[in-house]
Design a protein around this motif. Structure first.
Motif, PDB file in Angstrom:
ATOM      1  N   ALA A  60       0.743  -1.011   0.175  1.00 12.18           N
ATOM      2  CA  ALA A  60      -0.081   0.058  -0.099  1.00 12.18           C
ATOM      3  C   ALA A  60       0.993   1.333   0.037  1.00 12.18           C
ATOM      4  CB  ALA A  60      -1.071  -0.019   1.239  1.00 12.18           C
ATOM      5  N   ASP A  61       1.787   1.256   0.753  1.00 10.45           N
ATOM      6  CA  ASP A  61       3.086   2.411   0.813  1.00 10.45           C
ATOM      7  C   ASP A  61       3.476   2.486  -0.500  1.00 10.45           C
ATOM      8  OD1 ASP A  61       1.997   2.689   3.494  1.00 10.45           O
ATOM      9  OD2 ASP A  61       3.970   1.849   4.195  1.00 10.45           O
ATOM     10  N   ALA A  62       3.986   1.620  -1.074  1.00 12.49           N
ATOM     11  CA  ALA A  62       4.567   1.514  -2.714  1.00 12.49           C
ATOM     12  C   ALA A  62       3.580   2.131  -3.458  1.00 12.49           C
ATOM     13  CB  ALA A  62       4.950   0.009  -3.175  1.00 12.49           C
ATOM     14  N   LEU A  63       2.164   1.821  -3.414  1.00 10.23           N
ATOM     15  CA  LEU A  63       1.115   2.503  -4.278  1.00 10.23           C
ATOM     16  C   LEU A  63       1.073   3.930  -3.952  1.00 10.23           C
ATOM     17  CD1 LEU A  63      -0.808   2.092  -6.427  1.00 10.23           C
ATOM     18  CD2 LEU A  63      -2.541   1.049  -4.565  1.00 10.23           C
ATOM     19  N   ILE A 233       4.138  -1.347  -7.680  1.00  8.21           N
ATOM     20  CA  ILE A 233       4.615  -1.948  -6.321  1.00  8.21           C
ATOM     21  C   ILE A 233       5.658  -3.075  -6.764  1.00  8.21           C
ATOM     22  CG2 ILE A 233       2.114  -1.745  -5.334  1.00  8.21           C
ATOM     23  CD1 ILE A 233       2.083  -4.969  -5.636  1.00  8.21           C
ATOM     24  N   GLU A 234       5.902  -3.524  -7.781  1.00  9.69           N
ATOM     25  CA  GLU A 234       6.639  -4.644  -8.074  1.00  9.69           C
ATOM     26  C   GLU A 234       8.170  -4.296  -7.682  1.00  9.69           C
ATOM     27  OE1 GLU A 234       6.400  -6.159 -12.050  1.00  9.69           O
ATOM     28  OE2 GLU A 234       6.808  -4.199 -13.009  1.00  9.69           O
ATOM     29  N   ASP A 235       8.561  -3.045  -7.775  1.00  8.39           N
ATOM     30  CA  ASP A 235      10.025  -2.850  -7.655  1.00  8.39           C
ATOM     31  C   ASP A 235      10.403  -2.577  -6.053  1.00  8.39           C
ATOM     32  OD1 ASP A 235      10.641  -3.097 -10.347  1.00  8.39           O
ATOM     33  OD2 ASP A 235      10.240  -0.880 -10.744  1.00  8.39           O
ATOM     34  N   GLU A 236       9.210  -2.397  -5.320  1.00  2.92           N
ATOM     35  CA  GLU A 236       9.547  -1.944  -3.811  1.00  2.92           C
ATOM     36  C   GLU A 236       9.120  -2.961  -2.837  1.00  2.92           C
ATOM     37  OE1 GLU A 236       8.711   2.181  -2.911  1.00  2.92           O
ATOM     38  OE2 GLU A 236       8.208   2.293  -4.978  1.00  2.92           O
ATOM     39  N   SER A 237       8.236  -3.881  -3.575  1.00  6.25           N
ATOM     40  CA  SER A 237       7.695  -4.997  -2.531  1.00  6.25           C
ATOM     41  C   SER A 237       7.295  -6.251  -3.205  1.00  6.25           C
ATOM     42  CB  SER A 237       6.113  -4.450  -1.897  1.00  6.25           C
ATOM     43  OG  SER A 237       5.213  -4.220  -3.196  1.00  6.25           O
TER      44      SER A 237
END
Length: 251
Positions: A60-63, A233-237
């Motif tokens: 959620a934070d990455a989004l 999100i895929e690069d951060e989570s």
């Protein structure tokens, strides 16, 4: 092709983005129960109160960081969430950096499973064989578990919500935070999918947590632009999905 006409940009939202909630504690418990072939999920809360896992919070934070990087003309102008805690938490964390109120609408809630809330498919087969047989007779789309909803019931509330979105938010970029079954119900309605196809999608193309499915107004109709998009999100989570053999629910 979309089955919901909007008569150009003068009627209905300019864009609808469907966001599945981040990974929840229920998703984690579901995977553990399936792996153990357990009859029930190990959860302390009812479905409404199940919150995000630590991974779900990161998603959620990455989004949210993705939203912050978007130009103003691409950011949401209206945000509506399922009142269930995992979806609401996803929306609130993702929108923390934007000056937007998160509205709640119960029509975006997860499909209700009635007496099978928190029960795995192994548990249903073992402890309620008569309901397993009834589901086979009625068919998955129209089968309503005792005290719960059928897929058709979910579709009816989505049809109602779409009518209201068209009337209340012309030209707006509407983001909806919800659940897998609800997103598939939107796809069924907006894309005019066959029943067999939408049910196959649940197994063949499970929707990732915090993914985006996007529709845009094109010549008076809402048309699919992207589905199950995890680029935010895929690069951060981690990217998480339900096991393809899971039969019911989206905890």
């Amino acid at each position: 092709m979309s089955t919901v006409a909007t008569e150009g940009s003068t009627r209905g939202p300019a864009e609808i983005v469907l966001v599945r909630h981040g990974e929840s504690l229920g998703n984690v418990a579901d995977r553990a129960a399936i792996a153990a072939k357990a009859h029930r999920l190990d959860l302390p809360a009812n479905d409404e109160m199940i919150d995000l896992s630590e991974e779900g919070q990161r998603q959620a934070d990455a989004l949210g960081r993705h939203l912050g990087r978007l130009p103003a003309e691409e950011r949401p102008t209206v945000v509506i969430s399922s009142p269930y805690q995992r979806a609401r938490s996803t929306a609130e964390r993702a929108l923390a950096g934007l000056d937007l109120e998160v509205l709640l609408d119960e029509r975006l809630r997860e499909r209700e499973l009635g007496i099978f809330d928190g029960v795995t498919w192994y548990g249903i087969k073992a402890d309620h064989p008569e309901e397993s047989d009834r589901r086979d007779r009625v068919g998955k789309f129209y089968y309503r578990p005792p005290g719960g909803e059928s897929w058709a019931d979910v579709v009816l509330r989505i049809r109602s919500l779409l009518v209201e979105l068209q009337a209340r938010y012309p030209g707006e970029r509407v983001w909806l935070f919800s659940h897998e079954a609800v997103i598939l119900a939107f796809r069924y309605v907006l894309e005019g999918l066959e029943v067999s196809r939408v049910l196959a999608l649940q197994k063949e193309e499970p929707i990732a947590n915090c993914s985006m499915t996007r529709y845009a107004d094109r010549d008076g109709a809402l048309e699919l632009q992207a589905r199950d998009d995890v680029s935010a999100i895929e690069d951060e989570s981690a990217v998480t999905r339900e096991p393809s053999h899971a039969e019911e629910g989206d905890q």
